[in-house]
Write a protein that holds these residues in place. Structure first.
Motif, PDB file in Angstrom:
ATOM      1  N   ARG A   1       0.842  -1.198   0.000  1.00 18.07           N
ATOM      2  CA  ARG A   1       0.000   0.000   0.000  1.00 18.07           C
ATOM      3  C   ARG A   1       0.880   1.251   0.000  1.00 18.07           C
ATOM      4  O   ARG A   1       0.652   2.180  -0.781  1.00 18.07           O
ATOM      5  N   LYS A   2       1.906   1.243   0.844  1.00 18.18           N
ATOM      6  CA  LYS A   2       2.788   2.404   0.913  1.00 18.18           C
ATOM      7  C   LYS A   2       3.616   2.561  -0.366  1.00 18.18           C
ATOM      8  O   LYS A   2       3.873   3.687  -0.800  1.00 18.18           O
TER       9      LYS A   2
ATOM     10  N   LYS B   1       2.605   1.968  -3.266  1.00 23.51           N
ATOM     11  CA  LYS B   1       1.689   2.569  -4.245  1.00 23.51           C
ATOM     12  C   LYS B   1       1.278   3.987  -3.850  1.00 23.51           C
ATOM     13  O   LYS B   1       0.550   4.646  -4.581  1.00 23.51           O
TER      14      LYS B   1
ATOM     15  N   MET C   1      -0.749   4.774  -1.407  1.00 33.11           N
ATOM     16  CA  MET C   1      -2.173   4.750  -1.098  1.00 33.11           C
ATOM     17  C   MET C   1      -2.405   4.922   0.399  1.00 33.11           C
ATOM     18  O   MET C   1      -1.634   4.408   1.199  1.00 33.11           O
ATOM     19  N   SER C   2      -3.486   5.596   0.739  1.00 39.36           N
ATOM     20  CA  SER C   2      -3.925   5.646   2.126  1.00 39.36           C
ATOM     21  C   SER C   2      -4.719   4.379   2.422  1.00 39.36           C
ATOM     22  O   SER C   2      -5.157   3.677   1.501  1.00 39.36           O
ATOM     23  N   GLN C   3      -4.919   4.110   3.701  1.00 43.97           N
ATOM     24  CA  GLN C   3      -5.777   2.980   4.069  1.00 43.97           C
ATOM     25  C   GLN C   3      -7.182   3.196   3.528  1.00 43.97           C
ATOM     26  O   GLN C   3      -7.827   2.252   3.070  1.00 43.97           O
TER      27      GLN C   3
ATOM     28  N   ARG D   1      -8.110   4.826   0.787  1.00 45.59           N
ATOM     29  CA  ARG D   1      -8.144   4.572  -0.656  1.00 45.59           C
ATOM     30  C   ARG D   1      -8.127   3.074  -0.939  1.00 45.59           C
ATOM     31  O   ARG D   1      -8.876   2.580  -1.786  1.00 45.59           O
ATOM     32  N   LEU D   2      -7.266   2.338  -0.240  1.00 45.71           N
ATOM     33  CA  LEU D   2      -7.203   0.892  -0.419  1.00 45.71           C
ATOM     34  C   LEU D   2      -8.541   0.257  -0.058  1.00 45.71           C
ATOM     35  O   LEU D   2      -9.049  -0.592  -0.789  1.00 45.71           O
TER      36      LEU D   2
ATOM     37  N   ASP E   1     -11.086   0.962  -2.801  1.00 45.75           N
ATOM     38  CA  ASP E   1     -10.789   0.185  -4.008  1.00 45.75           C
ATOM     39  C   ASP E   1     -11.062  -1.306  -3.823  1.00 45.75           C
ATOM     40  O   ASP E   1     -11.386  -2.001  -4.786  1.00 45.75           O
TER      41      ASP E   1
ATOM     42  N   ARG F   1     -12.394   1.064   6.087  1.00 42.61           N
ATOM     43  CA  ARG F   1     -11.037   1.472   6.421  1.00 42.61           C
ATOM     44  C   ARG F   1     -10.568   0.816   7.714  1.00 42.61           C
ATOM     45  O   ARG F   1      -9.414   0.394   7.833  1.00 42.61           O
TER      46      ARG F   1
ATOM     47  N   LEU G   1      -4.462  -3.449  -5.008  1.00 42.70           N
ATOM     48  CA  LEU G   1      -3.049  -3.066  -4.996  1.00 42.70           C
ATOM     49  C   LEU G   1      -2.373  -3.289  -6.345  1.00 42.70           C
ATOM     50  O   LEU G   1      -1.237  -2.866  -6.551  1.00 42.70           O
TER      51      LEU G   1
END
Length: 75
Positions: A15-16, A18, A20-22, A24-25, A28, A33, A58
């Motif tokens: 995640r990091k 990419k 991305m925040s938690q 956003r993940l 998606d 969250r 991811l």
């Protein structure tokens, strides 16, 4: 390392990578969250289906979330 903790560390790592925040993940992957946060801390035992949704979100192969780190991941 416990497989649930390994999964959590790998989710956080990818995640990091990419950027991305938690949140956003979670959006998606169709998850809450707080669920992603629990996964990353190793306090949730996700289903295979959830693992697949995380990997899709991811943009990686699901197997990467279960592989032991090369060079070490910080937990």
């Amino acid at each position: 390392m416990d497989v649930v903790q390994l999964l959590g560390a790998n989710v956080r790592h990818h995640r990091k990578l990419k950027g991305m925040s938690q949140e956003r993940l979670a959006l998606d992957a169709g998850m809450e969250r707080s669920y992603v946060s629990d996964l990353e801390r190793g306090t949730r035992n996700p289903s295979v289906r959830a693992l697949g949704r995380l990997a899709d979100a991811l943009g990686i192969e699901p197997k990467l979330l279960l592989e032991s780190p090369v060079g070490g991941l910080s937990i």
